[in-house]
Design a protein around this motif. Structure first.
Motif, PDB file in Angstrom:
ATOM      1  N   TYR A 164       4.783  -4.629  -6.124  1.00 49.78           N
ATOM      2  CA  TYR A 164       3.748  -3.956  -6.885  1.00 49.78           C
ATOM      3  C   TYR A 164       3.057  -2.948  -5.970  1.00 49.78           C
ATOM      4  O   TYR A 164       2.378  -3.328  -5.023  1.00 49.78           O
ATOM      5  CB  TYR A 164       2.728  -4.957  -7.421  1.00 49.78           C
ATOM      6  CG  TYR A 164       3.319  -5.969  -8.376  1.00 49.78           C
ATOM      7  CD1 TYR A 164       3.675  -5.602  -9.666  1.00 49.78           C
ATOM      8  CD2 TYR A 164       3.518  -7.293  -7.988  1.00 49.78           C
ATOM      9  CE1 TYR A 164       4.214  -6.521 -10.551  1.00 49.78           C
ATOM     10  CE2 TYR A 164       4.046  -8.220  -8.867  1.00 49.78           C
ATOM     11  CZ  TYR A 164       4.396  -7.829 -10.146  1.00 49.78           C
ATOM     12  OH  TYR A 164       4.931  -8.737 -11.016  1.00 49.78           O
ATOM     13  N   PRO A 165       3.227  -1.640  -6.238  1.00 48.31           N
ATOM     14  CA  PRO A 165       2.597  -0.632  -5.389  1.00 48.31           C
ATOM     15  C   PRO A 165       1.126  -0.427  -5.758  1.00 48.31           C
ATOM     16  O   PRO A 165       0.769  -0.361  -6.929  1.00 48.31           O
ATOM     17  CB  PRO A 165       3.414   0.624  -5.691  1.00 48.31           C
ATOM     18  CG  PRO A 165       3.908   0.431  -7.080  1.00 48.31           C
ATOM     19  CD  PRO A 165       4.105  -1.054  -7.245  1.00 48.31           C
ATOM     20  N   LEU A 166       0.285  -0.350  -4.727  1.00 50.87           N
ATOM     21  CA  LEU A 166      -1.136  -0.051  -4.907  1.00 50.87           C
ATOM     22  C   LEU A 166      -1.430   1.215  -4.123  1.00 50.87           C
ATOM     23  O   LEU A 166      -1.338   1.231  -2.896  1.00 50.87           O
ATOM     24  CB  LEU A 166      -2.002  -1.216  -4.420  1.00 50.87           C
ATOM     25  CG  LEU A 166      -1.729  -2.581  -5.053  1.00 50.87           C
ATOM     26  CD1 LEU A 166      -2.642  -3.630  -4.437  1.00 50.87           C
ATOM     27  CD2 LEU A 166      -1.888  -2.525  -6.561  1.00 50.87           C
ATOM     28  N   SER A 167      -1.811   2.260  -4.820  1.00 52.26           N
ATOM     29  CA  SER A 167      -2.015   3.567  -4.202  1.00 52.26           C
ATOM     30  C   SER A 167      -3.384   3.686  -3.551  1.00 52.26           C
ATOM     31  O   SER A 167      -4.401   3.331  -4.157  1.00 52.26           O
ATOM     32  CB  SER A 167      -1.863   4.657  -5.264  1.00 52.26           C
ATOM     33  OG  SER A 167      -2.321   5.882  -4.787  1.00 52.26           O
ATOM     34  N   LYS A 223       0.858  -1.173   0.000  1.00 49.76           N
ATOM     35  CA  LYS A 223       0.000   0.000   0.000  1.00 49.76           C
ATOM     36  C   LYS A 223       0.900   1.231   0.000  1.00 49.76           C
ATOM     37  O   LYS A 223       1.859   1.298   0.766  1.00 49.76           O
ATOM     38  CB  LYS A 223      -0.874  -0.023   1.253  1.00 49.76           C
ATOM     39  CG  LYS A 223      -2.030   0.930   1.235  1.00 49.76           C
ATOM     40  CD  LYS A 223      -2.843   0.837   2.513  1.00 49.76           C
ATOM     41  CE  LYS A 223      -3.642  -0.422   2.570  1.00 49.76           C
ATOM     42  NZ  LYS A 223      -4.584  -0.447   3.692  1.00 49.76           N
ATOM     43  N   THR A 224       0.595   2.199  -0.887  1.00 47.17           N
ATOM     44  CA  THR A 224       1.394   3.421  -0.955  1.00 47.17           C
ATOM     45  C   THR A 224       0.503   4.655  -0.819  1.00 47.17           C
ATOM     46  O   THR A 224      -0.683   4.616  -1.155  1.00 47.17           O
ATOM     47  CB  THR A 224       2.180   3.515  -2.282  1.00 47.17           C
ATOM     48  OG1 THR A 224       1.268   3.487  -3.380  1.00 47.17           O
ATOM     49  CG2 THR A 224       3.192   2.391  -2.406  1.00 47.17           C
ATOM     50  N   LYS A 225       1.105   5.732  -0.320  1.00 44.31           N
ATOM     51  CA  LYS A 225       0.380   6.999  -0.117  1.00 44.31           C
ATOM     52  C   LYS A 225      -0.043   7.615  -1.433  1.00 44.31           C
ATOM     53  O   LYS A 225      -1.125   8.189  -1.529  1.00 44.31           O
ATOM     54  CB  LYS A 225       1.279   7.996   0.621  1.00 44.31           C
ATOM     55  CG  LYS A 225       1.703   7.568   1.984  1.00 44.31           C
ATOM     56  CD  LYS A 225       2.726   8.535   2.550  1.00 44.31           C
ATOM     57  CE  LYS A 225       3.390   7.909   3.755  1.00 44.31           C
ATOM     58  NZ  LYS A 225       4.542   8.673   4.209  1.00 44.31           N
ATOM     59  N   THR A 226       0.828   7.540  -2.416  1.00 43.30           N
ATOM     60  CA  THR A 226       0.578   8.132  -3.725  1.00 43.30           C
ATOM     61  C   THR A 226       0.915   7.126  -4.809  1.00 43.30           C
ATOM     62  O   THR A 226       1.561   6.112  -4.549  1.00 43.30           O
ATOM     63  CB  THR A 226       1.452   9.394  -3.938  1.00 43.30           C
ATOM     64  OG1 THR A 226       2.821   9.018  -3.808  1.00 43.30           O
ATOM     65  CG2 THR A 226       1.120  10.487  -2.938  1.00 43.30           C
ATOM     66  N   TYR A 227       0.510   7.457  -6.015  1.00 37.55           N
ATOM     67  CA  TYR A 227       0.835   6.607  -7.152  1.00 37.55           C
ATOM     68  C   TYR A 227       2.328   6.730  -7.458  1.00 37.55           C
ATOM     69  O   TYR A 227       2.858   7.833  -7.573  1.00 37.55           O
ATOM     70  CB  TYR A 227       0.008   7.027  -8.367  1.00 37.55           C
ATOM     71  CG  TYR A 227       0.320   6.238  -9.604  1.00 37.55           C
ATOM     72  CD1 TYR A 227      -0.088   4.919  -9.717  1.00 37.55           C
ATOM     73  CD2 TYR A 227       1.032   6.802 -10.646  1.00 37.55           C
ATOM     74  CE1 TYR A 227       0.207   4.170 -10.848  1.00 37.55           C
ATOM     75  CE2 TYR A 227       1.326   6.070 -11.784  1.00 37.55           C
ATOM     76  CZ  TYR A 227       0.912   4.756 -11.872  1.00 37.55           C
ATOM     77  OH  TYR A 227       1.209   4.021 -12.992  1.00 37.55           O
ATOM     78  N   VAL A 228       3.005   5.604  -7.561  1.00 44.09           N
ATOM     79  CA  VAL A 228       4.436   5.581  -7.889  1.00 44.09           C
ATOM     80  C   VAL A 228       4.540   5.055  -9.312  1.00 44.09           C
ATOM     81  O   VAL A 228       4.380   3.868  -9.554  1.00 44.09           O
ATOM     82  CB  VAL A 228       5.224   4.693  -6.897  1.00 44.09           C
ATOM     83  CG1 VAL A 228       6.700   4.688  -7.244  1.00 44.09           C
ATOM     84  CG2 VAL A 228       4.993   5.138  -5.465  1.00 44.09           C
ATOM     85  N   ASP A 229       4.789   5.981 -10.260  1.00 48.69           N
ATOM     86  CA  ASP A 229       4.762   5.580 -11.669  1.00 48.69           C
ATOM     87  C   ASP A 229       6.039   4.904 -12.145  1.00 48.69           C
ATOM     88  O   ASP A 229       6.010   4.098 -13.060  1.00 48.69           O
ATOM     89  CB  ASP A 229       4.425   6.763 -12.571  1.00 48.69           C
ATOM     90  CG  ASP A 229       5.429   7.887 -12.489  1.00 48.69           C
ATOM     91  OD1 ASP A 229       6.229   7.913 -11.547  1.00 48.69           O
ATOM     92  OD2 ASP A 229       5.406   8.757 -13.382  1.00 48.69           O
TER      93      ASP A 229
END
Length: 103
Positions: A53-56, A17-23
């Protein structure tokens, strides 16, 4: 698929889980945006085959309120397998965007 089944099938795969989208994911950006989760309290250990895999929470607020990132990732991975889609971040995000709209 459950998180336990995901860990058994693909122990090197981690959905976080991430705070923002990491492109353009890299370890430094991912660590900065990382949000601890019930089944991922610390940033995953990086090994040879590790995939993160980051999920924003900005992109999937309803989904990530109802389940952990690993649960959401396992669900998305299973949906991709059912549809015979490649197991890659873009496809996981597509599945989760559809789930987000359902919520």
């Amino acid at each position: 698929m459950t998180v336990a089944e995901l860990r058994a099938r693909a122990p090197y795969v981690n959905f976080i889980k991430t705070k923002t989208y990491v492109d353009r994911p890299n370890v430094a950006l991912l660590k900065e945006a990382f949000i601890p989760d019930d089944d991922m309290p610390t940033f995953p250990e990086i090994k040879e085959n590790t995939r993160i895999y980051p999920l924003s929470v900005e992109a999937y607020p309803s989904v990530l309120r109802r389940m952990t990132a690993m649960e959401a990732g396992a669900w998305a991975m299973e949906k991709c397998r059912q549809q015979n889609w490649a197991l890659e971040l873009d496809n996981f995000q597509c599945c989760l965007a559809n789930l987000e709209m359902d919520y």
